[in-house]
Motif scaffolding. Structure first.
Motif, mmCIF file in Angstrom:
data_model
loop_
_atom_site.group_PDB
_atom_site.id
_atom_site.type_symbol
_atom_site.label_atom_id
_atom_site.label_comp_id
_atom_site.label_asym_id
_atom_site.label_seq_id
_atom_site.Cartn_x
_atom_site.Cartn_y
_atom_site.Cartn_z
ATOM 1 N N ALA A 1 -12.132 -14.189 -31.609
ATOM 2 C CA ALA A 1 -10.363 -13.891 -30.986
ATOM 3 C C ALA A 1 -10.012 -13.618 -32.250
ATOM 4 O O ALA A 1 -9.063 -11.823 -31.930
ATOM 5 C CB ALA A 1 -8.664 -15.021 -30.858
ATOM 6 N N GLN A 2 -10.039 -13.074 -33.877
ATOM 7 C CA GLN A 2 -9.571 -12.797 -34.679
ATOM 8 C C GLN A 2 -10.597 -11.313 -34.355
ATOM 9 O O GLN A 2 -9.765 -10.667 -34.899
ATOM 10 C CB GLN A 2 -9.956 -13.532 -35.932
ATOM 11 N N SER B 1 -4.329 -1.577 -14.991
ATOM 12 C CA SER B 1 -3.061 -1.691 -14.671
ATOM 13 C C SER B 1 -2.250 -2.008 -15.804
ATOM 14 O O SER B 1 -0.965 -2.938 -15.828
ATOM 15 C CB SER B 1 -3.073 -3.117 -13.863
ATOM 16 N N ARG C 1 -11.759 -9.461 -31.431
ATOM 17 C CA ARG C 1 -10.560 -9.089 -30.980
ATOM 18 C C ARG C 1 -9.519 -8.471 -31.410
ATOM 19 O O ARG C 1 -8.993 -6.896 -31.171
ATOM 20 C CB ARG C 1 -10.173 -9.599 -29.535
ATOM 21 N N ASN C 2 -9.283 -9.028 -31.914
ATOM 22 C CA ASN C 2 -7.152 -8.924 -32.843
ATOM 23 C C ASN C 2 -7.724 -7.772 -33.486
ATOM 24 O O ASN C 2 -7.041 -6.905 -33.669
ATOM 25 C CB ASN C 2 -6.319 -10.324 -32.978
ATOM 26 N N LEU D 1 -14.433 -10.687 -24.610
ATOM 27 C CA LEU D 1 -14.106 -11.051 -23.940
ATOM 28 C C LEU D 1 -14.715 -12.808 -23.607
ATOM 29 O O LEU D 1 -14.749 -13.596 -22.475
ATOM 30 C CB LEU D 1 -13.211 -10.837 -22.506
ATOM 31 N N ASP D 2 -16.256 -11.464 -23.613
ATOM 32 C CA ASP D 2 -17.580 -12.533 -22.557
ATOM 33 C C ASP D 2 -18.817 -12.619 -23.261
ATOM 34 O O ASP D 2 -18.506 -11.507 -24.183
ATOM 35 C CB ASP D 2 -17.676 -11.619 -21.552
ATOM 36 N N LEU E 1 -5.981 -9.781 -26.867
ATOM 37 C CA LEU E 1 -5.040 -8.888 -28.453
ATOM 38 C C LEU E 1 -5.630 -10.078 -29.339
ATOM 39 O O LEU E 1 -4.519 -9.245 -30.007
ATOM 40 C CB LEU E 1 -3.813 -8.658 -28.033
ATOM 41 N N PRO F 1 -0.041 -7.734 -30.635
ATOM 42 C CA PRO F 1 -1.557 -7.688 -31.105
ATOM 43 C C PRO F 1 -1.265 -8.447 -32.928
ATOM 44 O O PRO F 1 -2.272 -8.920 -33.449
ATOM 45 C CB PRO F 1 -2.154 -6.710 -31.665
ATOM 46 N N PHE G 1 -5.673 -1.411 -20.258
ATOM 47 C CA PHE G 1 -6.644 -1.944 -18.593
ATOM 48 C C PHE G 1 -5.868 -1.009 -18.085
ATOM 49 O O PHE G 1 -4.743 0.621 -18.476
ATOM 50 C CB PHE G 1 -5.961 -3.123 -18.805
ATOM 51 N N HIS H 1 -16.789 -6.359 -21.051
ATOM 52 C CA HIS H 1 -15.700 -6.974 -21.000
ATOM 53 C C HIS H 1 -16.735 -8.180 -22.315
ATOM 54 O O HIS H 1 -16.616 -8.541 -23.123
ATOM 55 C CB HIS H 1 -15.475 -8.236 -20.048
ATOM 56 N N ASN I 1 -0.666 -3.766 -17.772
ATOM 57 C CA ASN I 1 -0.732 -4.639 -18.971
ATOM 58 C C ASN I 1 0.348 -5.685 -19.332
ATOM 59 O O ASN I 1 0.151 -5.963 -20.751
ATOM 60 C CB ASN I 1 -1.847 -5.650 -19.011
ATOM 61 N N GLU J 1 -14.303 -20.074 -30.697
ATOM 62 C CA GLU J 1 -13.330 -18.936 -30.245
ATOM 63 C C GLU J 1 -12.206 -18.195 -30.942
ATOM 64 O O GLU J 1 -11.610 -16.981 -31.167
ATOM 65 C CB GLU J 1 -12.734 -19.958 -28.928
ATOM 66 N N LYS J 2 -11.511 -19.395 -32.295
ATOM 67 C CA LYS J 2 -10.758 -18.732 -33.055
ATOM 68 C C LYS J 2 -11.597 -17.222 -33.295
ATOM 69 O O LYS J 2 -11.223 -16.551 -33.956
ATOM 70 C CB LYS J 2 -10.698 -19.776 -34.213
ATOM 71 N N THR K 1 -5.750 -16.990 -29.689
ATOM 72 C CA THR K 1 -6.534 -18.594 -29.409
ATOM 73 C C THR K 1 -5.578 -19.206 -28.564
ATOM 74 O O THR K 1 -4.675 -19.163 -28.266
ATOM 75 C CB THR K 1 -6.555 -19.240 -30.699
ATOM 76 N N PHE L 1 -7.348 -2.988 -26.458
ATOM 77 C CA PHE L 1 -7.947 -2.849 -25.444
ATOM 78 C C PHE L 1 -7.130 -1.625 -24.789
ATOM 79 O O PHE L 1 -5.577 -1.560 -24.558
ATOM 80 C CB PHE L 1 -7.451 -3.666 -24.864
#
Lengths: 223, 394
Positions: free
Chosen positions: A81-82, A94, A84-85, A57-58, B310, A110, A92, A52, A96, A77-78, B313, A90
């Motif tokens: 997110a960018q 299960s 990560r994108n 994510l963490d 993914l 994505p 997982f 994570h 998802n 945070e933005k 935000t 990722f």
């Protein structure tokens, strides 16, 4: 050579009132471009926490994560997110996938959060769906697929933004061994094409296929 | 970055995954908007009806009625203490005669009109020979009764188009005989259709009505003022003239514009009050949306985690859920408006009900507001979910 992903003196501490849990203790790892690395450890060893944190994510309590030479500490945070994108794919345990949604739409997801123009979405998604061999299932809904097929959709989804690294958390955990082998073959294929892959697993045997193993025990890298 | 059309498309897709639930959630807003729109349109219909009735009389009409004696007096006084009589008509004629085109006493009662085996329940209007001018009546057959009929209390009747159609069908009834209170009347003429309750009336000389009903007073006096004179001025002169015979408390003089304005005011208040009551159902609809959206957020916790992993935000996630609740409420609003419109068409044969433009704007505006207000909390709770916990959620 600059590592694709680097964890530097990473600590993750959970303060739970009187209890203080050190999930990660001074973890230092480097993952280079084109590597296939397995992070192995028993349940509770901190491997999921590490994944994570590596996947942004963490955030670590102490230390930092450097992605492609860029320190991610202090990102908004933005921005996270960018990153990560664009940079991380990722997969997982299960799967998802979005329920009752087609393979194509799941893989496009994505791209919707990226800067790729919508006119490009379908072409890009088709390319990666072909790569995992699901072109004939492109219009099928996620609930009409077998477990192995679902995980292949998840791999395609992880690939669609052409990330620097793919983080797979127990990707074969919910699959029978034969299907699991097929999924691993998919990862090997991607690795052959130069993709950097980090596989998190508790399965020592599965970890053998990786070029390099990072073993975690009680939050510390032991090997 | 996520495009607005894509958010809307994705919201529609999510809502269509649970069609029944979405439809049931929408129902609250549909009923709310439908009730607001239909109640307002019915009140509007009444308003139109009354306006039509008054317009049929023309705008230069003054009415003298027994006084209502103010708000703190017994309303029955207006009927019990009625002192208006044909004598007052003569007084007005004497003092203001040069400024008026026509004047008539008016007596109104509901009576049955019989022709052979057929019966029609009509409003019997007793007026003098000039009352056709006051009421703006045009003749289709025959003629209105004459001054001589007034003088000798002749048993003659001038019937409206609706009465003629019902009792005589297509034939010309002039010269036929009808019975009112068992007394035979000669039909002297038929009015052209005028619309509304006008077509349910029969007109007889005022003197005949007084005799027939054994009256001493008249219901009102209607005065049609010549176009070139100022209505308020003539009204004042009528008041002065009547004060010779009566006390100021015994009568009131109003223009039909005044009456129309007060009815309009009452109906406007009624319209707002009804819309407010109906608005409560819209509020209930909104609570329904919030409830379902909260359920949806919990159900889709894993999806929220996935989207965040993914690259979504918190704002993207919040907007997605907010868009869903706005779509539910706005679609509900549009459907409610549509049903309200269909309802208006359905009752159009009884009432000229219309949906005013402001009701459309208020209905749609409120449904968007309901969506935003009741969708914000679920959207915020969705956007705040921690991606790791959300991904672990089973």
């Amino acid at each position: 050579m600059i590592p694709v992903l680097k964890a530097q003196n990473v600590w993750k501490i959970y303060d739970m009132g009187a209890d203080r849990i050190e999930a990660l203790r001074d973890v230092n790892i480097e993952i280079f471009k084109g590597e296939f690395v397995a992070i192995v450890g028993k349940s509770g060893s901190g491997k999921s926490t590490l994944m994570h944190i590596l996947g942004l994510l963490d955030t670590p309590t102490q230390g930092k994560v450097i992605l492609n030479g860029v320190d991610t500490k202090g990102m908004t945070e933005k921005q996270l997110a960018q990153v990560r994108n664009n940079e991380i794919g990722f997969v997982f345990q299960s799967f998802n996938l979005l329920q009752r949604t087609t393979v194509l739409d799941n893989v496009i997801l994505p791209l919707k959060y990226s800067r790729v123009p919508s006119s490009e979405w379908e072409r890009k998604a088709r390319e990666v769906i072909e790569l995992v061999g699901l072109t004939d299932r492109i219009r099928n809904k996620s609930n009409e697929l077998s477990g192995g097929q679902k995980q292949r959709v998840a791999i395609a989804r992880a690939m669609v933004n052409d990330p620097s690294i793919i983080l797979a958390d127990e990707p074969t955990g919910n699959l029978d061994s034969k299907t699991g082998d097929e999924i691993i073959k998919n990862f090997l294929k991607l690795n052959d094409r130069g993709k950097t892959i980090v596989l998190v697993t508790h399965d020592d045997e599965l970890a053998e296929i990786a070029q390099r193993k990072i073993v975690l025990r009680d939050g510390t890298v032991v090997k | 970055m996520i495009y607005i059309p894509e958010t809307i498309k994705s919201a529609f897709r999510s809502l269509l995954l649970n069609k029944v639930r979405t439809a049931l959630t929408m129902l609250g807003v549909i009923i709310g908007v439908f009730s607001v729109v239909s109640l307002v349109s019915v009140v509007q219909g009444f308003q139109n009806y009354i306006t039509d009735q008054f317009n049929a009389l023309g705008s230069n009409l003054i009415l003298v009625t027994p006084s209502f004696g103010g708000a703190n007096q017994d309303p029955s006084r207006a009927f019990m203490g009625n002192k208006l009589s044909t004598k007052n008509v003569d007084t007005i004629q004497l003092f203001v005669g040069d400024k008026i085109e026509a004047i008539t006493p008016s007596i109104r009662v509901v009576k049955q009109v019989k022709y052979k085996t057929k019966t029609y329940t009509a409003t019997l209007v007793g007026g003098n020979y000039a009352s056709y001018k006051v009421y703006d009546l045009e003749t289709a057959y025959g003629d209105y009764y004459k001054k001589a009929d007034d003088t000798k209390s002749a048993k003659v009747v001038f019937i409206s188009w609706g009465v003629k159609k019902d009792l005589f069908g297509d034939k010309n009834p002039v010269g036929e005989k009808v019975k009112i209170e068992n007394i035979t009347f000669d039909v002297v003429g038929v009015a052209k259709p005028k619309g509304g309750t006008f077509d349910e009336r029969v007109f007889i000389p005022a003197t005949t009505a007084i005799e027939l009903l054994d009256l001493e007073t008249v219901s009102s006096i209607a005065v049609k003022v010549k176009e070139e004179y100022d209505l308020d001025e003539v009204m004042h002169e009528i008041k002065v003239a009547l004060l010779r015979d009566m006390k100021a408390d015994d009568f009131s003089v109003t223009t039909q514009k005044d009456i129309l304005a007060s009815i309009d005011q009452i109906l406007s208040v009624l319209s707002v009050a009804l819309a407010a009551v109906a608005g409560i159902s819209l509020l209930v609809g909104g609570i329904g949306i919030m409830n379902i959206m909260l359920v949806s957020v919990t159900e889709r916790t894993q999806e929220i985690g996935l989207r965040k992993a993914l690259g979504a935000t918190s704002k993207n996630i919040g907007m997605q859920f907010l868009t869903e609740s706005i779509i539910i409420s706005l679609t509900g609003g549009i459907l409610g408006l549509l049903f309200g419109y269909l309802g208006t068409i359905a009752i159009s044969s009884f009432l000229r009900a219309t949906i005013p433009w402001w009701a459309v704007i208020i209905a749609l505006g409120f449904s968007v507001i309901v969506g935003v207000v009741f969708g914000t909390y679920p959207a915020l709770s969705a956007s705040k979910k921690d991606p790791i916990e959300a991904l672990r959620f089973e």
